[in-house]
Design a protein around this motif. Structure first.
Motif, PDB file in Angstrom:
ATOM      1  N   VAL A 281       6.881 -14.742 -11.613  1.00  0.00           N
ATOM      2  CA  VAL A 281       6.248 -13.703 -12.428  1.00  0.00           C
ATOM      3  C   VAL A 281       4.737 -13.907 -12.462  1.00  0.00           C
ATOM      4  CG1 VAL A 281       5.975 -12.883 -14.797  1.00  0.00           C
ATOM      5  CG2 VAL A 281       8.261 -13.195 -13.856  1.00  0.00           C
ATOM      6  N   ASP A 282       4.316 -15.123 -12.739  1.00  0.00           N
ATOM      7  CA  ASP A 282       2.887 -15.401 -12.826  1.00  0.00           C
ATOM      8  C   ASP A 282       2.196 -15.204 -11.472  1.00  0.00           C
ATOM      9  OD1 ASP A 282       3.013 -15.946 -15.521  1.00  0.00           O
ATOM     10  OD2 ASP A 282       3.223 -18.110 -15.264  1.00  0.00           O
ATOM     11  N   HIS A 283       2.877 -15.581 -10.394  1.00  0.00           N
ATOM     12  CA  HIS A 283       2.312 -15.390  -9.050  1.00  0.00           C
ATOM     13  C   HIS A 283       2.158 -13.906  -8.743  1.00  0.00           C
ATOM     14  CE1 HIS A 283       1.493 -16.905  -4.934  1.00  0.00           C
ATOM     15  NE2 HIS A 283       2.006 -15.737  -4.554  1.00  0.00           N
ATOM     16  N   CYS A 284       3.154 -13.137  -9.131  1.00  0.00           N
ATOM     17  CA  CYS A 284       3.109 -11.690  -8.901  1.00  0.00           C
ATOM     18  C   CYS A 284       1.953 -11.053  -9.661  1.00  0.00           C
ATOM     19  CB  CYS A 284       4.443 -11.082  -9.332  1.00  0.00           C
ATOM     20  SG  CYS A 284       4.658  -9.368  -8.884  1.00  0.00           S
ATOM     21  N   VAL A 285       1.760 -11.467 -10.911  1.00  0.00           N
ATOM     22  CA  VAL A 285       0.666 -10.934 -11.721  1.00  0.00           C
ATOM     23  C   VAL A 285      -0.686 -11.320 -11.133  1.00  0.00           C
ATOM     24  CG1 VAL A 285      -0.447 -11.055 -13.986  1.00  0.00           C
ATOM     25  CG2 VAL A 285       2.050 -10.863 -13.833  1.00  0.00           C
ATOM     26  N   ALA A 286      -0.792 -12.556 -10.644  1.00  0.00           N
ATOM     27  CA  ALA A 286      -2.077 -13.084 -10.161  1.00  0.00           C
ATOM     28  C   ALA A 286      -2.451 -12.580  -8.776  1.00  0.00           C
ATOM     29  CB  ALA A 286      -2.034 -14.612 -10.161  1.00  0.00           C
ATOM     30  N   HIS A 287      -1.511 -11.956  -8.071  1.00  0.00           N
ATOM     31  CA  HIS A 287      -1.784 -11.546  -6.682  1.00  0.00           C
ATOM     32  C   HIS A 287      -1.468 -10.064  -6.476  1.00  0.00           C
ATOM     33  CE1 HIS A 287      -2.651 -15.598  -5.159  1.00  0.00           C
ATOM     34  NE2 HIS A 287      -1.709 -16.014  -5.991  1.00  0.00           N
ATOM     35  N   PRO A 288      -2.271  -9.190  -7.056  1.00  0.00           N
ATOM     36  CA  PRO A 288      -2.051  -7.750  -6.858  1.00  0.00           C
ATOM     37  C   PRO A 288      -2.215  -7.322  -5.405  1.00  0.00           C
ATOM     38  CG  PRO A 288      -4.174  -8.154  -7.922  1.00  0.00           C
ATOM     39  CD  PRO A 288      -3.445  -9.457  -7.921  1.00  0.00           C
ATOM     40  N   GLU A 289      -2.877  -8.161  -4.600  1.00  0.00           N
ATOM     41  CA  GLU A 289      -3.039  -7.812  -3.183  1.00  0.00           C
ATOM     42  C   GLU A 289      -1.700  -7.729  -2.468  1.00  0.00           C
ATOM     43  OE1 GLU A 289      -3.290 -12.339  -3.321  1.00  0.00           O
ATOM     44  OE2 GLU A 289      -4.003 -10.649  -4.541  1.00  0.00           O
ATOM     45  N   LEU A 290      -0.672  -8.411  -2.987  1.00  0.00           N
ATOM     46  CA  LEU A 290       0.653  -8.303  -2.381  1.00  0.00           C
ATOM     47  C   LEU A 290       1.213  -6.897  -2.546  1.00  0.00           C
ATOM     48  CD1 LEU A 290       2.223 -11.706  -3.520  1.00  0.00           C
ATOM     49  CD2 LEU A 290       1.430 -11.093  -1.226  1.00  0.00           C
ATOM     50  N   ARG A 291       1.025  -6.318  -3.723  1.00  0.00           N
ATOM     51  CA  ARG A 291       1.485  -4.944  -3.948  1.00  0.00           C
ATOM     52  C   ARG A 291       0.668  -3.965  -3.118  1.00  0.00           C
ATOM     53  NH1 ARG A 291       1.820  -7.480  -8.663  1.00  0.00           N
ATOM     54  NH2 ARG A 291      -0.117  -6.745  -9.560  1.00  0.00           N
ATOM     55  N   ALA A 292      -0.622  -4.264  -2.944  1.00  0.00           N
ATOM     56  CA  ALA A 292      -1.458  -3.413  -2.099  1.00  0.00           C
ATOM     57  C   ALA A 292      -0.997  -3.473  -0.645  1.00  0.00           C
ATOM     58  CB  ALA A 292      -2.922  -3.834  -2.212  1.00  0.00           C
ATOM     59  N   ALA A 293      -0.637  -4.672  -0.182  1.00  0.00           N
ATOM     60  CA  ALA A 293      -0.156  -4.821   1.198  1.00  0.00           C
ATOM     61  C   ALA A 293       1.159  -4.076   1.388  1.00  0.00           C
ATOM     62  CB  ALA A 293       0.027  -6.301   1.536  1.00  0.00           C
ATOM     63  N   LEU A 294       2.033  -4.151   0.385  1.00  0.00           N
ATOM     64  CA  LEU A 294       3.289  -3.406   0.467  1.00  0.00           C
ATOM     65  C   LEU A 294       3.023  -1.906   0.521  1.00  0.00           C
ATOM     66  CD1 LEU A 294       6.373  -3.197   0.375  1.00  0.00           C
ATOM     67  CD2 LEU A 294       6.219  -3.293  -2.126  1.00  0.00           C
ATOM     68  N   ALA A 295       2.119  -1.426  -0.316  1.00  0.00           N
ATOM     69  CA  ALA A 295       1.791   0.003  -0.320  1.00  0.00           C
ATOM     70  C   ALA A 295       1.245   0.437   1.035  1.00  0.00           C
ATOM     71  CB  ALA A 295       0.784   0.308  -1.425  1.00  0.00           C
ATOM     72  N   ASP A 296       0.408  -0.395   1.641  1.00  0.00           N
ATOM     73  CA  ASP A 296      -0.132  -0.081   2.971  1.00  0.00           C
ATOM     74  C   ASP A 296       0.986  -0.002   4.002  1.00  0.00           C
ATOM     75  OD1 ASP A 296      -2.709  -0.005   1.976  1.00  0.00           O
ATOM     76  OD2 ASP A 296      -3.230  -2.024   2.652  1.00  0.00           O
TER      77      ASP A 296
END
Length: 387
Positions: A281-296
């Motif tokens: 959970v904390d890693h997911c919150v701290a790394h919004p770039e992962l969600r950006a990469a998924l969106a891309d």
């Protein structure tokens, strides 16, 4: 001489095989090549994995692997008892509190899987005195829970606020149940409209957030409780690990602790697993770039499919179904993709309605652009084979 149950099993399995509905397991070997969970080995061949719900690639994240190792050293590898005996630890409490901080809910309760969380919630909360309405496409665990509860329930048309409103008119309905992101179609529920409708009719909104938590915008803004009365989150999708939680009011969670048989009589989720989920959970919150990469990656996949005239549903999530309809043809296309090194789920009834067999393509932040291009090219060739 065959015994009655042996005959029953053989007959049933033969019928499933003839209908193309027999389910089988495959023992896969994860390929640690720096590609996250986007690759694995099976029978000596490497496949690109477009079937996993590991949307952010966290199941192979080095930091989370280290977190699990540390947690196992601290807590051991099992909880040893049910939560109401000695199986509830500071690790469970810390995860529950963190989930409440992120969502705004008052309290949380942990389970070993999303299926057990859904069934426990629904068959404990409702009884034959209650009436419930649910989206036509809600998960099997919700349907099982409703049937076990004895509650009366009706199904409204998928994602239709108008259909739900018709079922609420003139009735006392305890709850409206939906999902945030639907696991087979990949589309999102109109949660704001459902929340307003439920407030208008004095009805609880219960949301299975399995495929949305950690991925949808606003998952950590502390306002989820203003949109839904009860939220079920799982840790095996975007968080890449294991377990689930029910989030709601203090009164609801206390009621479940005292009455939910799945919680009372099951060995608790291990403390190590709870600590891992907290780290995820904390890693997911701290790394919004992962969600950006998924969106891309989602955008790239949809654009390439449009360019190659591959028909998709109206999904903006990581779940991108390709409806084929015929079961045998769906299995054939999946087999051609597998021959090209692409592993895609072939989803058939009863998981989806008859006539809507499909390829369920799931994207991850771990996929590279060249992986997605290869998938789309192979898919185009497989769909147009023999034309």
């Amino acid at each position: 001489m065959s015994l009655p149950l042996e005959t029953k099993i053989a007959t049933w399995q033969q019928a499933l095989c003839e209908q193309g509905l027999l389910r089988q397991r495959h023992a896969l070997i994860t390929s640690h090549t720096g590609a996250g969970n986007a690759q694995f080995l099976y029978e000596g061949q490497t496949y690109l994995n477009f079937s996993s719900n590991d949307y952010l690639g966290l199941s192979q994240c080095p930091q989370l692997i280290a977190a699990l190792q540390c947690a196992a050293q601290q807590y051991g590898v099992g909880s040893g008892a049910s939560p109401l005996v000695t199986g509830y630890s500071e690790a469970h409490l810390a995860l529950e509190r963190r989930l409440c901080e992120l969502t705004g809910h008052q309290a949380s309760l942990l389970f070993g899987s999303g299926f057990s969380a859904n069934t426990a919630l629904i068959k404990t909360l409702f009884d034959k005195q209650d009436r419930v309405i649910a989206d036509k496409l809600v998960h099997a665990s919700i349907i099982d829970g409703l049937r076990d509860s004895g509650a009366g329930f009706n199904r409204f048309l998928h994602n239709s606020v108008e259909s739900a409103e018709r079922l609420l008119q003139g009735r006392q309905v305890a709850a409206l149940i939906t999902e945030s992101v639907f696991s087979m179609d990949g589309d999102c529920a109109p949660l704001a409209a459902f929340a307003a409708l439920c407030r208008q009719h004095g009805t609880w909104l219960i949301v299975d957030d399995a495929h949305g938590f950690g991925v949808l915008p606003g998952f950590d803004d502390g306002r989820a409780a203003t949109r839904m009365d009860v939220q079920i989150v799982t840790f095996g999708k975007a968080l890449g690990c294991q377990g689930a939680a029910i989030l709601g009011s203090h009164a609801l969670i206390a009621f479940l602790v005292s009455n939910a048989r799945e919680y009372i009589y099951s060995t608790a989720l291990s403390s190590a697993s709870a600590a891992l989920a907290l780290a995820a959970v904390d890693h997911c919150v701290a790394h919004p770039e992962l969600r950006a990469a998924l969106a891309d990656n989602i955008e790239l996949f949809k654009r390439l499919c449009d360019e190659t005239q591959i028909p998709l549903l109206d999904s903006t999530s990581a779940i991108q179904p390709v409806i084929i309809g015929d079961i045998a043809q769906t299995l054939s296309v999946a087999a051609r993709l597998r021959a090209a090194g692409i592993w895609v789920g072939a989803i058939r009834p009863p998981t989806v309605p008859v006539g809507s067999a499909r390829l369920r393509i799931t994207l991850s932040a771990a996929h590279r652009p060249e992986d997605i291009a290869h998938c789309v090219n192979a898919l185009a060739q497989a769909l147009h084979f023999g034309e």
